[in-house]
Scaffold this motif. Structure first.
Motif, mmCIF file in Angstrom:
data_model
loop_
_atom_site.group_PDB
_atom_site.id
_atom_site.type_symbol
_atom_site.label_atom_id
_atom_site.label_comp_id
_atom_site.label_asym_id
_atom_site.label_seq_id
_atom_site.Cartn_x
_atom_site.Cartn_y
_atom_site.Cartn_z
ATOM 1 N N PHE A 1 -27.948 -29.800 12.181
ATOM 2 C CA PHE A 1 -28.171 -31.213 12.466
ATOM 3 C C PHE A 1 -27.430 -31.705 13.708
ATOM 4 O O PHE A 1 -28.036 -32.321 14.604
ATOM 5 N N LEU A 2 -26.128 -31.483 13.789
ATOM 6 C CA LEU A 2 -25.358 -31.966 14.941
ATOM 7 C C LEU A 2 -25.747 -31.257 16.235
ATOM 8 O O LEU A 2 -25.875 -31.915 17.281
ATOM 9 N N PRO A 3 -25.952 -29.917 16.241
ATOM 10 C CA PRO A 3 -26.434 -29.281 17.465
ATOM 11 C C PRO A 3 -27.792 -29.812 17.928
ATOM 12 O O PRO A 3 -28.020 -29.981 19.131
ATOM 13 N N ILE A 4 -28.695 -30.072 16.971
ATOM 14 C CA ILE A 4 -29.993 -30.640 17.341
ATOM 15 C C ILE A 4 -29.802 -32.000 17.990
ATOM 16 O O ILE A 4 -30.409 -32.302 19.034
ATOM 17 N N SER A 5 -28.956 -32.840 17.395
ATOM 18 C CA SER A 5 -28.697 -34.166 17.952
ATOM 19 C C SER A 5 -28.163 -34.079 19.374
ATOM 20 O O SER A 5 -28.623 -34.796 20.275
ATOM 21 N N ASN A 6 -27.205 -33.198 19.607
ATOM 22 C CA ASN A 6 -26.612 -33.072 20.937
ATOM 23 C C ASN A 6 -27.621 -32.564 21.955
ATOM 24 O O ASN A 6 -27.639 -33.020 23.103
#
Length: 246
Positions: A200-205
């Motif tokens: 989730f966080l890597p996708i957001s970044n």
């Protein structure tokens, strides 16, 4: 195809599974349907609760950028703008009308139409700046659902762990049910923390990165169209916009 995204996802998951095997654990113990339903269902529900439907759907659709990112050829944009500037200098702004019909980018088509219609340079700038701001607001709201998922998932994982421990406590007199309850408890935590930090966080970044590049492309096009409207020399336009090239 963004090969580094695929490689990163595979490497991250493989490292966890391989580490489990290396320590002598059973890989099958990492796959718990109950824990998966608790963590993923709870996370998606929380994100849906905080989001507008349009933002949520846009964020889901935007996820394809992780593996198939939009193309941003700044050199091609510069070449196109210089070509338009040369045509406008030779034949006037009306000579650019031939490019309006073939332009598929709504943002560029709008600016080019205003240019051909003889709008003042500052009018073009204000209109396109509003367009850029609106795009940025929509895109960042859509990408934020993945950041939110990364924030909720670990907490939902802990909730799943607590539920698993409750199940264990309820069945202390039945040893045959203790293993399943403990497994759900710990695997739910793995799913929550792992999905947040590996997905989730890597996708957001990464989505924010692509959004920033798209904004930069639109700003480059904006400056180019305003420069053409001002009647500046194509060579000066080229030098002026060269700084946008990444």
């Amino acid at each position: 195809m963004d090969k580094i995204s695929i490689a990163g996802l595979i490497l991250g998951i493989t490292a966890i599974v391989f580490g489990q095997w290396l320590e002598g654990g059973h890989i099958a113990s990492l796959f718990q349907l109950t824990a998966f339903i608790i963590v993923m269902g709870g996370t998606i529900g929380a994100v849906m609760l905080q989001s507008r439907l349009d933002d949520f759907m846009a964020g889901v659709k935007m996820a394809k950028w992780i593996f198939v990112p939009p193309t941003h050829d700044f050199r091609r944009v510069l070449t196109t703008l210089v070509n338009w500037a040369q045509h406008a200098r030779r034949g006037g702004l009306l000579s650019l009308e031939a490019y309006v019909g073939s332009e598929k980018d709504v943002f560029v088509k709008r600016g080019l139409t205003m240019l051909v219609d003889g709008a003042e340079p500052e009018t073009i700038r204000r209109a396109l700046e509003l367009d850029v701001d609106a795009f940025e607001a929509r895109a960042r709201a859509a990408a934020k659902i993945w950041e939110s998922a990364g924030g909720y998932a670990p907490t939902i994982g802990i909730l799943g762990a607590v539920m698993g421990l409750i199940h264990v406590m309820e069945n202390l007199t039945d040893p045959s049910k203790l293993g399943a309850g403990i497994a759900v408890a710990f695997v739910a935590t793995i799913y929550g923390v792992g999905s947040a930090n590996l997905i989730f966080l890597p996708i957001s970044n990464k989505l924010r990165h692509h959004i920033n590049i798209e904004i930069r492309r639109r700003e480059m096009m904006l400056e180019g169209l305003v420069t053409i409207a001002n009647g500046e020399n194509p060579r000066l336009l080229e030098n002026k916009l060269a700084g946008f090239i990444l």
